[in-house]
Design a protein around this motif. Structure first.
Motif, mmCIF file in Angstrom:
data_model
loop_
_atom_site.group_PDB
_atom_site.id
_atom_site.type_symbol
_atom_site.label_atom_id
_atom_site.label_comp_id
_atom_site.label_asym_id
_atom_site.label_seq_id
_atom_site.Cartn_x
_atom_site.Cartn_y
_atom_site.Cartn_z
ATOM 1 N N ALA A 172 10.276 4.451 -11.748
ATOM 2 C CA ALA A 172 9.763 3.788 -10.546
ATOM 3 C C ALA A 172 8.635 4.577 -9.894
ATOM 4 O O ALA A 172 7.698 3.998 -9.347
ATOM 5 C CB ALA A 172 10.896 3.576 -9.546
ATOM 6 N N ILE A 173 8.735 5.900 -9.923
ATOM 7 C CA ILE A 173 7.717 6.781 -9.327
ATOM 8 C C ILE A 173 7.344 7.832 -10.363
ATOM 9 O O ILE A 173 8.209 8.469 -10.962
ATOM 10 C CB ILE A 173 8.247 7.452 -8.038
ATOM 11 N N ASN A 174 6.039 8.011 -10.555
ATOM 12 C CA ASN A 174 5.553 8.856 -11.646
ATOM 13 C C ASN A 174 4.593 9.933 -11.155
ATOM 14 O O ASN A 174 3.378 9.746 -11.128
ATOM 15 C CB ASN A 174 4.851 7.993 -12.702
ATOM 16 N N GLY A 175 5.145 11.041 -10.699
ATOM 17 C CA GLY A 175 4.330 12.208 -10.378
ATOM 18 C C GLY A 175 3.463 12.072 -9.146
ATOM 19 O O GLY A 175 2.267 12.371 -9.172
ATOM 20 N N ILE A 176 4.068 11.645 -8.037
ATOM 21 C CA ILE A 176 3.301 11.447 -6.801
ATOM 22 C C ILE A 176 3.163 12.750 -6.022
ATOM 23 O O ILE A 176 4.126 13.504 -5.847
ATOM 24 C CB ILE A 176 3.961 10.361 -5.924
ATOM 25 N N ASN A 177 1.936 12.986 -5.558
ATOM 26 C CA ASN A 177 1.638 14.067 -4.619
ATOM 27 C C ASN A 177 0.931 13.457 -3.418
ATOM 28 O O ASN A 177 -0.080 12.770 -3.582
ATOM 29 C CB ASN A 177 0.734 15.118 -5.263
ATOM 30 N N ILE A 178 1.473 13.682 -2.239
ATOM 31 C CA ILE A 178 0.884 13.079 -1.042
ATOM 32 C C ILE A 178 1.235 13.910 0.180
ATOM 33 O O ILE A 178 2.281 14.562 0.226
ATOM 34 C CB ILE A 178 1.382 11.619 -0.855
ATOM 35 N N SER A 179 0.366 13.875 1.171
ATOM 36 C CA SER A 179 0.621 14.540 2.450
ATOM 37 C C SER A 179 0.254 13.584 3.576
ATOM 38 O O SER A 179 -0.826 12.972 3.548
ATOM 39 C CB SER A 179 -0.208 15.829 2.552
ATOM 40 N N ILE A 180 1.152 13.419 4.525
ATOM 41 C CA ILE A 180 0.930 12.549 5.681
ATOM 42 C C ILE A 180 1.144 13.378 6.940
ATOM 43 O O ILE A 180 2.185 14.006 7.106
ATOM 44 C CB ILE A 180 1.886 11.343 5.656
ATOM 45 N N ASP A 181 0.146 13.401 7.807
ATOM 46 C CA ASP A 181 0.195 14.239 9.004
ATOM 47 C C ASP A 181 0.923 13.546 10.148
ATOM 48 O O ASP A 181 1.005 12.308 10.207
ATOM 49 C CB ASP A 181 -1.226 14.593 9.460
ATOM 50 N N LYS A 182 1.402 14.351 11.063
ATOM 51 C CA LYS A 182 2.063 13.848 12.266
ATOM 52 C C LYS A 182 1.098 12.945 13.038
ATOM 53 O O LYS A 182 -0.074 13.267 13.222
ATOM 54 C CB LYS A 182 2.511 15.015 13.154
ATOM 55 N N GLY A 183 1.608 11.786 13.449
ATOM 56 C CA GLY A 183 0.803 10.868 14.250
ATOM 57 C C GLY A 183 -0.009 9.865 13.462
ATOM 58 O O GLY A 183 -0.649 8.989 14.053
ATOM 59 N N GLU A 184 0.017 9.944 12.146
ATOM 60 C CA GLU A 184 -0.730 8.978 11.344
ATOM 61 C C GLU A 184 -0.032 7.620 11.316
ATOM 62 O O GLU A 184 1.181 7.518 11.507
ATOM 63 C CB GLU A 184 -0.895 9.473 9.903
ATOM 64 N N PHE A 185 -0.811 6.583 11.037
ATOM 65 C CA PHE A 185 -0.304 5.244 10.743
ATOM 66 C C PHE A 185 -0.794 4.914 9.342
ATOM 67 O O PHE A 185 -1.992 4.847 9.098
ATOM 68 C CB PHE A 185 -0.836 4.231 11.758
ATOM 69 N N VAL A 186 0.137 4.709 8.419
ATOM 70 C CA VAL A 186 -0.209 4.536 7.009
ATOM 71 C C VAL A 186 0.366 3.238 6.477
ATOM 72 O O VAL A 186 1.557 2.965 6.636
ATOM 73 C CB VAL A 186 0.333 5.718 6.160
#
Length: 228
Positions: A17-31
């Protein structure tokens, strides 16, 4: 605030289902999280509130590696995370007030604190006049507003919205987006999985597109990018 490091998810039937994800989401973001059906969006979302565990890799919410958290600790982690679903998931036998208060009763807040917090969030979602109503007496949009109020009553740092406008008519969907935008401006990080092209293309936010379990696009103020 959120970091995924080389995250993989394979289900028992060997479906990746998920294949090697790298991600960063900062405080206060809307994604926004977008992508075709079956792309892995739901798994991506569920791993953030530990409904699913990664098969490999690390997921951090703040300083906590939630993939390593023991099962008995999961409820404490979820107190910092609000979740809103497409189908509302309200308790039909409870009033609007009671549905929201329940989230505070389970953590043994005092009656005075519960009353103050419930009325505060009902004010945010503009439903103070419906406090004594039951879910069956509300429109779909009103039920979703109650669900949002319940999700934010603990003042979570993170709000995860999984298709929150999926069961709503267009006008009501825009009303829900106004509320989510207001909550975001109050400092809550919001991650929203959606198929609503018009909303994504009109209310510009960061867009993460997932296909076949991989992030194929990550854009600041991005577009939906798929036909609907």
């Amino acid at each position: 605030m959120i970091k995924m490091k080389d995250v993989w998810k394979t289900y028992p039937n060997n479906v990746k289902a998920i294949n090697g994800i790298n991600i960063s989401i900062d405080k206060g973001e809307f994604v926004y999280v977008v992508g075709p059906s079956g792309a892995g969006k739901s798994t991506f979302i569920k791993m953030m509130y530990r409904e699913e565990k990664p098969s490999k890799g690390e997921i951090f919410i703040g300083d906590t590696n939630i993939g390593k958290v023991k099962e008995r600790q999961v409820p404490y982690i979820r107190r910092k995370i609000g979740v809103v679903f497409q189908d509302f998931r309200l308790l039909q036998q409870l009033t609007v007030y009671e549905n929201i208060a329940y989230a505070l009763e389970v953590i043994e807040e005092s009656r005075d604190v519960i009353k103050r917090k419930v009325m505060d969030v009902l004010d945010i979602v503009q439903l103070k006049n419906k406090a004594r109503s039951y879910p069956s007496e509300l429109s779909g949009g009103e039920q979703q507003r109650v669900a949002i109020a319940r999700a934010i009553v603990n003042s979570p740092e993170l709000l995860i919205a999984d298709e929150p406008t999926g069961n709503l008519d267009p006008d009501t969907a825009w009303e829900i987006m106004d509320i989510l935008d207001d909550i975001n401006h109050r400092g809550t990080t919001i991650i929203m999985a959606t198929h609503n092209k018009d909303i994504v293309n009109t209310i510009k936010k960061r867009v993460i597109a997932i296909e076949s379990g991989r992030i194929v696009r990550d854009e600041v103020r991005g577009n939906y990018g798929y036909e609907t």
